[in-house]
Scaffold this motif. Structure first.
Motif, PDB file in Angstrom:
ATOM      1  N   VAL A  10       0.944  -1.163   0.135  1.00 49.64           N
ATOM      2  CA  VAL A  10       0.221  -0.030  -0.042  1.00 49.64           C
ATOM      3  C   VAL A  10       1.052   1.372  -0.026  1.00 49.64           C
ATOM      4  N   GLN A  11       0.346   2.340  -0.509  1.00 49.67           N
ATOM      5  CA  GLN A  11       0.919   3.738  -0.360  1.00 49.67           C
ATOM      6  C   GLN A  11       0.326   4.674   0.466  1.00 49.67           C
ATOM      7  N   ARG A  12       0.955   5.543   0.920  1.00 49.96           N
ATOM      8  CA  ARG A  12       0.420   6.731   1.593  1.00 49.96           C
ATOM      9  C   ARG A  12      -0.018   7.859   0.846  1.00 49.96           C
ATOM     10  N   ASN A  13      -1.161   8.450   1.088  1.00 54.47           N
ATOM     11  CA  ASN A  13      -1.846   9.426   0.232  1.00 54.47           C
ATOM     12  C   ASN A  13      -2.269  10.475   0.975  1.00 54.47           C
ATOM     13  N   GLY A  14      -1.016  11.393   1.995  1.00 50.88           N
ATOM     14  CA  GLY A  14      -1.047  12.444   2.425  1.00 50.88           C
ATOM     15  C   GLY A  14      -1.502  11.999   4.090  1.00 50.88           C
ATOM     16  N   TYR A  15      -2.243  12.993   4.672  1.00 51.10           N
ATOM     17  CA  TYR A  15      -2.360  12.788   6.227  1.00 51.10           C
ATOM     18  C   TYR A  15      -4.040  13.188   6.417  1.00 51.10           C
ATOM     19  N   ARG A  16      -4.397  12.918   7.749  1.00 52.24           N
ATOM     20  CA  ARG A  16      -5.539  13.463   8.161  1.00 52.24           C
ATOM     21  C   ARG A  16      -5.287  14.141   9.314  1.00 52.24           C
ATOM     22  N   LEU A  29      -2.546  15.266  16.063  1.00 50.82           N
ATOM     23  CA  LEU A  29      -2.071  13.916  15.245  1.00 50.82           C
ATOM     24  C   LEU A  29      -2.224  14.151  13.830  1.00 50.82           C
ATOM     25  N   ARG A  30      -1.353  13.379  13.215  1.00 54.74           N
ATOM     26  CA  ARG A  30      -1.523  13.311  11.669  1.00 54.74           C
ATOM     27  C   ARG A  30      -1.494  11.881  11.255  1.00 54.74           C
ATOM     28  N   ILE A  31      -2.597  11.584  11.008  1.00 50.78           N
ATOM     29  CA  ILE A  31      -2.987  10.220  10.870  1.00 50.78           C
ATOM     30  C   ILE A  31      -2.790   9.927   9.091  1.00 50.78           C
ATOM     31  N   PRO A  32      -2.026   8.855   8.725  1.00 49.43           N
ATOM     32  CA  PRO A  32      -1.831   8.508   7.371  1.00 49.43           C
ATOM     33  C   PRO A  32      -3.023   8.214   6.823  1.00 49.43           C
ATOM     34  N   LYS A  33      -3.261   8.736   5.535  1.00 41.53           N
ATOM     35  CA  LYS A  33      -4.419   8.061   4.487  1.00 41.53           C
ATOM     36  C   LYS A  33      -3.692   7.329   3.422  1.00 41.53           C
ATOM     37  N   LEU A  34      -4.406   6.174   3.283  1.00 44.57           N
ATOM     38  CA  LEU A  34      -3.899   5.021   2.425  1.00 44.57           C
ATOM     39  C   LEU A  34      -4.560   5.257   1.436  1.00 44.57           C
ATOM     40  N   ARG A  35      -3.857   4.752   0.160  1.00 48.73           N
ATOM     41  CA  ARG A  35      -4.627   4.589  -1.117  1.00 48.73           C
ATOM     42  C   ARG A  35      -5.549   3.631  -1.220  1.00 48.73           C
TER      43      ARG A  35
END
Length: 135
Positions: A10-16, A29-35
């Protein structure tokens, strides 16, 4: 880092960006968004359970007829900063939808029922009127 590889699932697609209120203060917090899929940090799982419990308490308070002002007082009493009328309404929308679905459901088929009729009469005993003994 950041290199393409067939081994990556999987690849990360920014943060929430999320805010976590703790007894020690507010943590950003910066929670990673995944593709593909989703990611939820394990350290926040107790928070998720606490939010579900708080939502259940607020919904039950509304069902019992407690005003939004009293719900705000209740939330403050358990150590939070409070809750607005619109937040209470938003949390109770789910209940309104379920009640509406129940009230508007089709009634089909056989519905057995029992009709019970009783007369409850007080009696005079030793010069006093009292409820009947026994059951």
């Amino acid at each position: 880092m950041g290199e393409k590889s067939l081994d990556r699932l999987v690849q990360r697609n920014g943060y929430r960006d999320r805010i976590w209120e703790t007894r020690a203060g507010t943590i950003e917090l910066r929670i990673p968004k995944l593709r593909k899929g989703s990611y939820f940090p394990g350290l926040l799982e107790p928070r998720r359970l606490a939010e579900k419990a708080l939502t259940a308490v607020i919904q039950e308070a509304c069902i019992q007829g407690i005003s939004t002002r009293s719900v705000d007082d209740l939330v403050k009493a358990i150590g939070m900063t409070g809750i607005s009328k619109s937040q209470v309404s938003r949390l109770c929308e789910d209940i309104d939808e379920r009640v509406g679905a129940f009230l508007n459901r089709p009634i089909e088929g056989d519905w057995p029922y029992i009709w019970i009729d009783a007369t409850y009469v007080k009696v005079r005993q030793n010069g006093r009127i009292v409820p009947p003994q026994g059951g």
